[in-house]
Design an enzyme around this catalytic site. Sequence first.
Site, short mmCIF file in Angstrom:
data_model
loop_
_atom_site.label_atom_id
_atom_site.label_comp_id
_atom_site.label_asym_id
_atom_site.label_seq_id
_atom_site.Cartn_x
_atom_site.Cartn_y
_atom_site.Cartn_z
N GLY A 48 -24.21 -17.32 -34.34
CA GLY A 48 -24.18 -15.87 -34.35
C GLY A 48 -23.28 -15.32 -33.27
N CYS A 49 -22.94 -14.04 -33.39
CA CYS A 49 -22.02 -13.43 -32.43
C CYS A 49 -22.65 -13.33 -31.04
CB CYS A 49 -21.56 -12.05 -32.92
SG CYS A 49 -22.89 -10.95 -33.47
N TYR A 50 -23.89 -12.88 -30.96
CA TYR A 50 -24.54 -12.77 -29.66
C TYR A 50 -24.69 -14.14 -28.98
CZ TYR A 50 -25.91 -7.83 -30.26
OH TYR A 50 -25.93 -6.46 -30.41
N THR A 56 -22.85 -16.83 -29.47
CA THR A 56 -21.52 -17.34 -29.12
C THR A 56 -21.08 -16.77 -27.78
OG1 THR A 56 -20.82 -17.68 -31.41
CG2 THR A 56 -19.09 -17.36 -29.78
N ALA A 57 -21.12 -15.45 -27.66
CA ALA A 57 -20.66 -14.79 -26.43
C ALA A 57 -21.54 -15.16 -25.24
CB ALA A 57 -20.63 -13.28 -26.63
#
Length: 335
Positions: free
Chosen positions: A146-148, A150-151
């Site tokens: 997911g994006c969260y 990953t970051a």
Amino acid sequence: MLDVAIVGASGYTGLELVKILINHPKFNLTYIANSSGDTTIDALHPCLTKVISMDVEKADPLAISKVAKLCFLALPHKTSMSFAKELLSLGVKVVDLSADYRLELDTYEEHYCEHEDKENLPSSVYGLPEYYENDIKKANLVANPGCYPTASLLGLLPFVEFIKENDNIFIDAKSGVSGAGKKLSDLTSFVTVNDNIFAYNPMKHRHMPEIQEKIKLLKNKDFNVNFVPHLIPVTRGMLVSVYCTLKDDIDAKTILNDYYKNSEFVRVRETPVNIKSTAGTNFCDIFVAQNGTALFINTSIDNLLRGASSQAVVNANIMSGYDAGLGINKISYVP
């Protein structure tokens, strides 16, 4: 050339996949599908008019297996696993952009639903290339993060061994509204989001256990991760701020630079990061600052690309034996 398919072309991540794949030097897009079919990709996304015109089919795993060797599933959580299960049985490799294969079974079922593909779940590989590249090379099923997570993970993982154990890690994350998808809701309406910023699902967002689980699996460390996501009034982009306490005073900048010195898509910055510099790219920008044992980690990604579609293509590149960065944009949408 390797023939590839996309299922879930109606959404933002499906559109981004099309935009990447039509210019990819080694992938040949042979099949595009959604839940209903009966349209074309340029009718579905008018921005593609005079760029590409292909029929959008009603998703059918058997039809995919006849025209593609690899399939991107840009489907909602709880929907992907039934498609992936059938595609894998037909010999088609899968990059899944949903959460259906990202978590261990108990964690998934606690936060989502009963898993329908317990057979393939153990062999899925978490698609964070900086940490799982060797496993991705041999995988038939990659679970795109997911994006969260990953970051957050790209910023946190270099420092896990230096963070005070049994301490709280606080993650303050801000996302563009495209991260919520195209489905209309009161939370994402123009009137709610415009000139506004707010937290949602604080301390109980289901990406929190994903972050916590991967720290445990990769570094064998248990931390109490406190995750608070926010919506900000921009279309795309993600900014994450991590706050934690170190066991001892360290040279955080040197550690970060050494950790990612050979990483094609991580850039260590000398000043706090911003979302414009990563928009339109697969880069994750990271900045770190400290005050004694207090550590601040600041990361930025494009939520639709590094947080979804471009990272999925990087994973497909690695699975197919190509250079990881093949066909991936490195020029940001600036200004």
